[in-house]
Design a protein around this motif. Structure first.
Motif, PDB file in Angstrom:
ATOM      1  N   UNK A 216       0.784  -1.222   0.000  1.00 50.73           N
ATOM      2  CA  UNK A 216       0.000   0.000   0.000  1.00 50.73           C
ATOM      3  C   UNK A 216       0.814   1.270   0.000  1.00 50.73           C
ATOM      4  N   UNK A 217       2.099   1.181   0.351  1.00 51.78           N
ATOM      5  CA  UNK A 217       2.951   2.365   0.386  1.00 51.78           C
ATOM      6  C   UNK A 217       4.143   2.261  -0.552  1.00 51.78           C
ATOM      7  N   UNK A 218       4.453   1.054  -1.003  1.00 52.09           N
ATOM      8  CA  UNK A 218       5.580   0.875  -1.912  1.00 52.09           C
ATOM      9  C   UNK A 218       5.253   1.432  -3.294  1.00 52.09           C
ATOM     10  N   UNK A 219       6.217   2.071  -3.895  1.00 53.89           N
ATOM     11  CA  UNK A 219       6.073   2.595  -5.254  1.00 53.89           C
ATOM     12  C   UNK A 219       6.648   1.638  -6.280  1.00 53.89           C
ATOM     13  N   UNK A 220       6.962   0.430  -5.844  1.00 51.72           N
ATOM     14  CA  UNK A 220       7.460  -0.606  -6.745  1.00 51.72           C
ATOM     15  C   UNK A 220       6.523  -1.802  -6.659  1.00 51.72           C
ATOM     16  N   UNK A 221       6.402  -2.526  -7.756  1.00 51.69           N
ATOM     17  CA  UNK A 221       5.516  -3.693  -7.791  1.00 51.69           C
ATOM     18  C   UNK A 221       5.331  -4.151  -9.225  1.00 51.69           C
TER      19      UNK A 221
ATOM     20  N   UNK B 237       7.874 -17.282 -13.882  1.00 52.13           N
ATOM     21  CA  UNK B 237       8.538 -18.560 -13.650  1.00 52.13           C
ATOM     22  C   UNK B 237       7.495 -19.667 -13.555  1.00 52.13           C
ATOM     23  N   UNK B 238       7.747 -20.738 -14.285  1.00 56.61           N
ATOM     24  CA  UNK B 238       6.854 -21.899 -14.299  1.00 56.61           C
ATOM     25  C   UNK B 238       5.454 -21.539 -14.804  1.00 56.61           C
ATOM     26  N   UNK B 239       5.355 -20.404 -15.482  1.00 49.82           N
ATOM     27  CA  UNK B 239       4.067 -19.996 -16.015  1.00 49.82           C
ATOM     28  C   UNK B 239       3.073 -19.556 -14.963  1.00 49.82           C
ATOM     29  N   UNK B 240       3.489 -19.475 -13.700  1.00 47.44           N
ATOM     30  CA  UNK B 240       2.568 -19.119 -12.621  1.00 47.44           C
ATOM     31  C   UNK B 240       3.067 -17.907 -11.840  1.00 47.44           C
ATOM     32  N   UNK B 241       4.192 -18.063 -11.175  1.00 51.75           N
ATOM     33  CA  UNK B 241       4.697 -16.989 -10.335  1.00 51.75           C
ATOM     34  C   UNK B 241       5.406 -15.927 -11.168  1.00 51.75           C
ATOM     35  N   UNK B 242       5.300 -14.695 -10.700  1.00 52.28           N
ATOM     36  CA  UNK B 242       5.972 -13.586 -11.363  1.00 52.28           C
ATOM     37  C   UNK B 242       7.123 -13.118 -10.488  1.00 52.28           C
ATOM     38  N   UNK B 243       8.306 -13.064 -11.065  1.00 50.46           N
ATOM     39  CA  UNK B 243       9.513 -12.673 -10.343  1.00 50.46           C
ATOM     40  C   UNK B 243       9.904 -11.264 -10.756  1.00 50.46           C
ATOM     41  N   UNK B 244      10.186 -10.414  -9.768  1.00 51.54           N
ATOM     42  CA  UNK B 244      10.635  -9.051 -10.039  1.00 51.54           C
ATOM     43  C   UNK B 244      12.136  -8.966  -9.781  1.00 51.54           C
ATOM     44  N   UNK B 245      12.940  -8.757 -10.806  1.00 47.51           N
ATOM     45  CA  UNK B 245      14.387  -8.634 -10.604  1.00 47.51           C
ATOM     46  C   UNK B 245      14.699  -7.502  -9.628  1.00 47.51           C
ATOM     47  N   UNK B 246      15.691  -7.664  -8.773  1.00 50.79           N
ATOM     48  CA  UNK B 246      16.015  -6.611  -7.791  1.00 50.79           C
ATOM     49  C   UNK B 246      16.491  -5.336  -8.474  1.00 50.79           C
ATOM     50  N   UNK B 247      15.955  -4.222  -8.021  1.00 52.35           N
ATOM     51  CA  UNK B 247      16.362  -2.914  -8.536  1.00 52.35           C
ATOM     52  C   UNK B 247      17.426  -2.315  -7.626  1.00 52.35           C
ATOM     53  N   UNK B 248      17.882  -1.122  -7.949  1.00 51.62           N
ATOM     54  CA  UNK B 248      18.933  -0.484  -7.152  1.00 51.62           C
ATOM     55  C   UNK B 248      18.463  -0.180  -5.741  1.00 51.62           C
ATOM     56  N   UNK B 249      17.164  -0.005  -5.558  1.00 51.60           N
ATOM     57  CA  UNK B 249      16.628   0.347  -4.247  1.00 51.60           C
ATOM     58  C   UNK B 249      16.092  -0.866  -3.493  1.00 51.60           C
ATOM     59  N   UNK B 250      16.175  -2.051  -4.059  1.00 53.80           N
ATOM     60  CA  UNK B 250      15.612  -3.246  -3.437  1.00 53.80           C
ATOM     61  C   UNK B 250      16.484  -3.701  -2.265  1.00 53.80           C
ATOM     62  N   UNK B 251      15.863  -3.973  -1.140  1.00 50.09           N
ATOM     63  CA  UNK B 251      16.566  -4.464   0.039  1.00 50.09           C
ATOM     64  C   UNK B 251      16.275  -5.945   0.249  1.00 50.09           C
TER      65      UNK B 251
ATOM     66  N   UNK C 216      14.550   5.162  -9.144  1.00 47.34           N
ATOM     67  CA  UNK C 216      13.270   4.669  -8.663  1.00 47.34           C
ATOM     68  C   UNK C 216      12.272   4.559  -9.823  1.00 47.34           C
ATOM     69  N   UNK C 217      11.219   3.767  -9.650  1.00 47.90           N
ATOM     70  CA  UNK C 217      10.198   3.644 -10.706  1.00 47.90           C
ATOM     71  C   UNK C 217       9.494   4.978 -10.927  1.00 47.90           C
ATOM     72  N   UNK C 218       8.933   5.194 -12.101  1.00 48.13           N
ATOM     73  CA  UNK C 218       8.184   6.454 -12.357  1.00 48.13           C
ATOM     74  C   UNK C 218       7.059   6.689 -11.359  1.00 48.13           C
ATOM     75  N   UNK C 219       6.458   5.615 -10.835  1.00 45.76           N
ATOM     76  CA  UNK C 219       5.364   5.759  -9.874  1.00 45.76           C
ATOM     77  C   UNK C 219       5.803   6.513  -8.623  1.00 45.76           C
TER      78      UNK C 219
ATOM     79  N   UNK D  89       6.445  -2.128 -12.606  1.00 44.64           N
ATOM     80  CA  UNK D  89       7.428  -2.691 -13.536  1.00 44.64           C
ATOM     81  C   UNK D  89       6.836  -2.811 -14.944  1.00 44.64           C
ATOM     82  N   UNK D  90       5.554  -3.166 -15.037  1.00 43.88           N
ATOM     83  CA  UNK D  90       4.917  -3.249 -16.358  1.00 43.88           C
ATOM     84  C   UNK D  90       4.855  -1.880 -17.021  1.00 43.88           C
ATOM     85  N   UNK D  91       4.616  -0.843 -16.221  1.00 49.42           N
ATOM     86  CA  UNK D  91       4.624   0.510 -16.782  1.00 49.42           C
ATOM     87  C   UNK D  91       6.021   0.895 -17.257  1.00 49.42           C
TER      88      UNK D  91
END
Length: 369
Positions: free
Chosen positions: A217-222, A243-257, A363-366, A226-228
């Motif tokens: 609800x407060x993160x500007x990443x998701x 991955x496996x046609x089911x789960x969606x993996x988000x590669x770590x960005x520069x701000x990812x902890x 950071x993402x445009x959002x 990423x699709x935007x």
């Protein structure tokens, strides 16, 4: 939003006091001019006629005059008081129709990019393409309107009070002539409306910490963010991967902890001790179980942003991202100081533009809603 709960205007004689109250849980919006009308009449009287005041030291009377130097408000209240529509694609009252905005398709938000045009013409960021929108920046920053120029734009606008019909809704630009223009000196002021720093600082702090800790609800990443980015052609290495046609993996960005880094961040804040009256008990604001902050008030965000956030991130982020966030914190601390050296203001202005450009890079445009 709390616009104005009460307005008190006292005069030195102690005999006259205006105290209009706005009752109810909702703010009046455009109808604020109705509540301000008695205040404007008193301010006109104080400017044109003044009041007789007795000087006890000199044992004589004199005419006291007063003027309204400006209003202090948050950004939504800025729109109600000034008469400019601060929502939508042209939300900036300085840039107006030249506001650099983009509508995010997946997040369904308007974001405001293009900060490079506020840099000096020879700054190297203007030529960087890949880090921004794929193009070099040649535009110049728009010039703010003077009070006389603004008055010429709004002097023929009529104010319609009450709930507007669908055909009367104003979705952009100036929607009314502010009642403050009835003051004879209002259009001559260099700045008429001031933004409350603490409101802005709290929103920025929520965005930064919410994104770093990935707070729902407060993160500007998701996924949608990423699709935007993918549809805008930005940082393709960060696009979502299935991955496996089911789960969606988000590669770590520069701000990812990582989870370990989140624990380091939260543990530091959890162990902070401050003098009584300095702020809330910061320990109570940190949830070590969920690794997030909760229940923050505006002053808590102000204290954390200006003093503790730069320390909390100094060992858990890449140097470029860490330094960008630190500069953002230093900027808010500088403009919140009790004393500001006017000679340092141009430097602060130049530095915050560079900082905004770097936030746009990392950071993402959002993040820039």
């Amino acid at each position: 939003m709390e616009l104005i709960k009460a307005i008190h205007v006292g005069q030195c004689t102690g005999k006259r006091k205006l105290s209009p109250l706005i009752s109810g849980p909702t703010q009046p919006g455009n109808d604020i001019d109705i509540y301000l009308a008695p205040l404007i009449e008193d301010l006109k009287h104080m400017w044109e006629t003044g009041v007789e005041v007795y000087d006890e030291y000199k044992k004589e009377s004199f005419i006291l005059r007063a003027m309204l130097f400006g209003t202090i408000n948050d950004f939504p209240a800025y729109g109600n008081l000034s008469g400019y529509s601060v929502k939508g694609k042209c939300a900036c009252p300085v840039c107006e129709d030249h506001t650099n905005w983009i509508r995010l398709e997946h997040c369904q938000k308007n974001v405001f990019l293009g900060h490079r045009r506020f840099l000096n013409t020879k700054h190297h960021y203007r030529k960087w393409k890949k880090a921004f929108n794929g193009e070099s920046e040649e535009d110049r920053a728009p010039s703010p309107l003077t009070g006389d120029q603004l008055y010429e734009k709004v002097k023929l606008l009529s104010s319609k009070f009450g709930k507007p019909f669908s055909g009367e809704l104003v979705t952009g630009g100036w929607k009314k002539k502010s009642i403050f223009f009835e003051l004879p000196y209002w259009k001559s002021l260099y700045v008429r409306h001031f933004l409350d720093v603490m409101h802005i600082e709290k929103n920025v702090f929520d965005s930064v910490v919410g994104t770093l800790l990935n707070i729902p609800g407060k993160s500007k990443d998701g996924i949608n963010a990423r699709l935007d980015m993918q549809s805008m052609g930005l940082r393709n290495e960060l696009r979502p991967v299935k991955k496996d046609g089911k789960r969606t993996f988000l590669p770590p960005a520069a701000h990812t902890l990582s989870r370990k880094e989140k624990k380091i961040f939260c543990k530091f804040l959890h162990n902070v001790k401050v003098p009584e009256g300095y702020s809330s008990n910061i320990k109570s604001l940190v949830s070590m179980k969920d690794l997030k902050l909760k229940g923050l008030k505006s002053h808590d965000g102000h204290v954390l942003m200006g003093n503790f956030l730069p320390i909390a991130i100094r060992s858990i982020l890449p140097e470029n991202v860490r330094w960008t966030i630190t500069k953002l914190c230093f900027f808010f601390k500088a403009i919140s100081s009790k004393v500001i050296d006017p000679e340092k203001l141009p430097t602060l202005q130049n530095e915050i533009v560079v900082t905004l450009c770097e936030l746009e890079m990392y950071f993402p445009p959002l993040f820039l809603t």
